[in-house]
Design an enzyme around this catalytic site. Structure first.
Site, PDB file in Angstrom:
ATOM      1  N   LEU A 207     -22.382   6.726 -11.213  1.00 65.04           N
ATOM      2  CA  LEU A 207     -21.160   5.847 -10.913  1.00 65.04           C
ATOM      3  C   LEU A 207     -20.211   5.690 -11.916  1.00 65.04           C
ATOM      4  O   LEU A 207     -20.530   5.457 -13.035  1.00 65.04           O
ATOM      5  CB  LEU A 207     -21.435   4.554 -10.317  1.00 65.04           C
ATOM      6  CG  LEU A 207     -22.402   4.890  -8.924  1.00 65.04           C
ATOM      7  CD1 LEU A 207     -22.820   3.301  -8.474  1.00 65.04           C
ATOM      8  CD2 LEU A 207     -21.626   5.600  -7.697  1.00 65.04           C
TER       9      LEU A 207
ATOM     10  N   HIS B 193     -15.709   5.329  -8.528  1.00 62.95           N
ATOM     11  CA  HIS B 193     -16.552   4.771  -7.393  1.00 62.95           C
ATOM     12  C   HIS B 193     -16.427   3.427  -7.253  1.00 62.95           C
ATOM     13  O   HIS B 193     -16.509   2.722  -6.212  1.00 62.95           O
ATOM     14  CB  HIS B 193     -18.074   5.305  -7.790  1.00 62.95           C
ATOM     15  CG  HIS B 193     -18.246   6.655  -7.893  1.00 62.95           C
ATOM     16  ND1 HIS B 193     -18.656   7.202  -8.970  1.00 62.95           N
ATOM     17  CD2 HIS B 193     -18.306   7.674  -6.989  1.00 62.95           C
ATOM     18  CE1 HIS B 193     -18.967   8.645  -8.633  1.00 62.95           C
ATOM     19  NE2 HIS B 193     -18.777   8.845  -7.434  1.00 62.95           N
TER      20      HIS B 193
ATOM     21  N   LYS C 155      -9.627  12.632  -5.081  1.00 61.13           N
ATOM     22  CA  LYS C 155     -10.002  13.468  -6.085  1.00 61.13           C
ATOM     23  C   LYS C 155     -10.422  14.957  -5.088  1.00 61.13           C
ATOM     24  O   LYS C 155     -10.218  15.990  -5.558  1.00 61.13           O
ATOM     25  CB  LYS C 155     -10.924  13.216  -7.233  1.00 61.13           C
ATOM     26  CG  LYS C 155     -11.063  14.318  -8.178  1.00 61.13           C
ATOM     27  CD  LYS C 155     -11.632  13.885  -9.283  1.00 61.13           C
ATOM     28  CE  LYS C 155     -13.304  13.782  -9.003  1.00 61.13           C
ATOM     29  NZ  LYS C 155     -13.827  15.100  -8.897  1.00 61.13           N
TER      30      LYS C 155
END
Ligand code: PAF
Length: 282
Positions: free
Chosen positions: A33, A37, A149
């Site tokens: 992460l 995130h 993304k």
């Protein structure tokens, strides 16, 4: 924070909260992460009563065995980060918990996967479709959060949710970037110092292309410029640069104002494959 490795206890936990009328937000991840995130999680925490994060490196979406093996795994650190920001539950299953049998079903997203990632990573979106369907069925969230993304992934999941009538609202959150502009990605930790410096060239190319297109350069000329930019680069090897409609993902030949257009790029930086995108008109 509750940590679940198995489906049944997670379902029972969520059922209790759902019975109290609480809304559930879900952020599916493959771990390692980063702040991208974390920003999805924070948004889920603000918008829902209960927020769940899944951490599962899904083998069926990797078309390259070495990429799967090298995918960064930092479970303990991930759990600490999630606990600190107030995530309510983490689901980190073993393969055997998710794939009780080899799936008989396979997805074909046709034109949506015939371009960009789907074209270069055969079978990738079948694996994504299968695991996301499983996770949505297990968690049954009110809202699920994904990053811009992976734009093609988001569009495909949006279509999957529509086609199969999953009862979930999807949220696509903006890309979070490092100070120099590099899009945050779990894969960035695999870059050495030299590659890390060069990796920003993906974003720089996108900005250059955006400026050229806005100034009236044709799509073909812009694509040629971007290809040329990387020709002499020994570290960054361009895989594709595409100008696409952000909903249909189909290539665009002529720019039409007010159309939602995305500029998308993929390249190997050393051995690490990175992707990035920007919208032409913000
Ligand atoms: O974007 C990712 O991290 C993965 O593709 C996802 C959505 C968690 C499915 O494995």
């Amino acid at each position: 924070m509750h940590v679940f490795n198995q489906v049944q206890p997670l379902k029972e936990y969520l059922h209790k909260h759902r019975c109290k009328g609480q809304g559930i937000g879900f952020v599916p991840t493959m771990g390692a992460l980063h702040d991208g995130h974390i920003s999805l999680m924070q948004r889920s925490i603000v918008e829902n009563d209960i927020s769940v994060c899944s951490i599962y490196v899904n083998p069926t979406q990797f078309n390259d065995k070495a990429d799967l093996e090298k995918y960064p795994r930092t479970l303990e650190r991930d759990i600490e980060k999630l606990d600190k920001i107030g995530c309510n539950a983490v689901f980190c299953p073993e393969d055997s918990e998710i794939y009780i049998q080899k799936p008989n079903l396979s997805f074909n997203f046709h034109h949506l996967e015939g371009v960009m990632e789907g074209k270069h990573r055969k079978g990738h979106f079948n694996g994504v479709g299968i695991v996301v369907s499983k996770l949505l069925n297990i968690v049954n969230p009110d809202k699920a959060y994904f990053g811009q993304k992976d734009l093609q992934q988001f569009v495909i999941i949006k279509n999957l949710v529509e086609d199969l009538s999953f009862d979930v609202e999807l949220v696509c959150a903006p890309i979070i970037r490092e100070n120099d502009g590099l899009a945050m990605s779990s894969r960035n930790v695999r870059l050495n110092d030299m590659e890390r410096k060069e990796a920003v060239k993906l974003y720089e190319a996108l900005l250059l292309a955006k400026e050229s297109l806005k100034q009236g350069k044709s799509v073909t000329e812009t694509k040629n410029d971007i290809s040329r930019l990387f020709l002499a680069n020994d570290i960054v090897k361009l895989e594709y640069f595409e100008v696409v409609d952000a909903n249909s993902l189909q290539e665009i030949e002529t720019i039409v104002h007010n159309q939602k257009i995305s500029l998308c790029i993929a390249a190997f930086v050393g051995n690490v494959r990175l992707i990035d995108n920007v919208f032409l008109f913000d």
